[in-house]
Design an enzyme around this catalytic site. Structure first.
Site, PDB file in Angstrom:
ATOM      1  N   SER A  62      26.634 125.927  31.220  1.00 24.06           N
ATOM      2  CA  SER A  62      27.815 125.280  31.210  1.00 24.06           C
ATOM      3  C   SER A  62      28.992 126.405  30.509  1.00 24.06           C
ATOM      4  O   SER A  62      28.617 127.022  29.841  1.00 24.06           O
ATOM      5  CB  SER A  62      27.805 123.962  30.185  1.00 24.06           C
ATOM      6  N   GLY A 151      13.603 115.404  32.571  1.00 27.71           N
ATOM      7  CA  GLY A 151      14.404 114.646  31.545  1.00 27.71           C
ATOM      8  C   GLY A 151      14.847 113.280  31.650  1.00 27.71           C
ATOM      9  O   GLY A 151      15.037 112.673  30.786  1.00 27.71           O
ATOM     10  N   THR A 223      18.456 115.481  38.655  1.00 23.58           N
ATOM     11  CA  THR A 223      17.959 114.924  40.018  1.00 23.58           C
ATOM     12  C   THR A 223      16.507 115.244  39.976  1.00 23.58           C
ATOM     13  O   THR A 223      15.938 115.552  38.925  1.00 23.58           O
ATOM     14  CB  THR A 223      18.798 115.574  41.014  1.00 23.58           C
TER      15      THR A 223
END
Ligand code: SAH
Length: 232
Positions: A62, A151, A223
């Site tokens: 990020s 996760g 996902t």
């Protein structure tokens, strides 16, 4: 404006973010200043740019301003001794920053940060990045643990957590993550598919959950590993 914060060095990047109020607390600036972003990227010549960067396997590290925002939202729960879960830990950069906040060198009570990612290659890479960063001992001592897993299920073995950071956008709020939050505790999570926003989920001492929406964002989806690898 985020792009103005790009620096030639890690120190310059962090200073620029502080000067532009992208980082507004000294404690977050100090923790981010301790971690050299160059150890967590592939294109090291762009390490100090305030932008996301591909780290392969359909993932990105990020942008520094997003990491700063996430840390500062969670800061009240990142005290020395706290337990933290970093979902979608990717490069391991934020896991390292979180480690410095909850396990300060002189701290009596040592905290723990668990990073979880579903791509085994990324978990291996993040471990080597952390070792390059000088955090090999923290990994060996269990102050940082990097695990392979989904996760969306959290990591109950080390919970409950004072703070949970989710570094990928989930279509809905995963119930296991709410269950693994301490009371009190706080979660930072991007929610949405085409249109995403960051949400702050706070559990109070009585276990009551409050949700607050922040700005629109663009994160890699939380996902299935197969879907991520095939780019869908
Ligand atoms: N904070 C990380 C962000 C990496 S991008 C960094 O700055 O380096 C998001 C990460 O979420 C990717 O590494 C991706 O592999 C991971 N991810 C996506 N879906 C996931 C899932 N279901 N379980 C665990 N990790 C997941």
């Amino acid at each position: 404006m985020a792009w103005r914060c790009t620096g030639k060095t890690n120190v310059e990047l962090i200073n620029n973010m502080s000067n532009h109020n992208i980082i507004s607390t000294e404690i977050a600036a100090a923790a981010m200043g301790k971690v050299d972003r160059a150890n967590f990227v592939i294109r090291t010549s762009e390490a100090y740019e305030d932008s996301p960067q591909s780290i392969g396997h359909g993932a990105t590290i990020s942008a520094p301003h997003m990491h700063a925002f996430a840390v500062e939202r969670l800061l009240p729960f990142l005290h020395p001794g706290a337990r933290v879960l970093d979902v979608g830990s990717g490069s391991g950069y934020l896991t390292a920053v979180l480690h410095h906040l909850v396990s300060p060198p002189s701290g009596q009570s040592q905290g723990k940060v668990v990073g979880i990612d579903h791509i085994p290659e990324l978990v291996d890479w993040s471990r080597s990045n952390l070792a390059k960063e000088g955090l090999g001992a923290a990994l060996e001592e269990g102050k940082i643990e990097m695990v392979v897993g989904d996760g969306r299920q959290g990591y109950a073995a080390d919970g409950p957590y004072d703070a949970i950071h989710v570094g990928a956008a989930s279509p809905t709020l995963p119930q296991p993550l709410i269950d693994q939050l301490k009371a009190p505790g706080k979660m930072f999570i991007p929610i949405g598919t085409y249109s995403q926003a960051v949400w702050e989920i706070e559990k109070d001492v009585n276990g009551k959950v409050k949700k607050k929406e922040y700005m629109g964002v663009l994160y890699v989806p939380l996902t299935d590993a197969e879907k991520q690898k095939s780019g869908h």
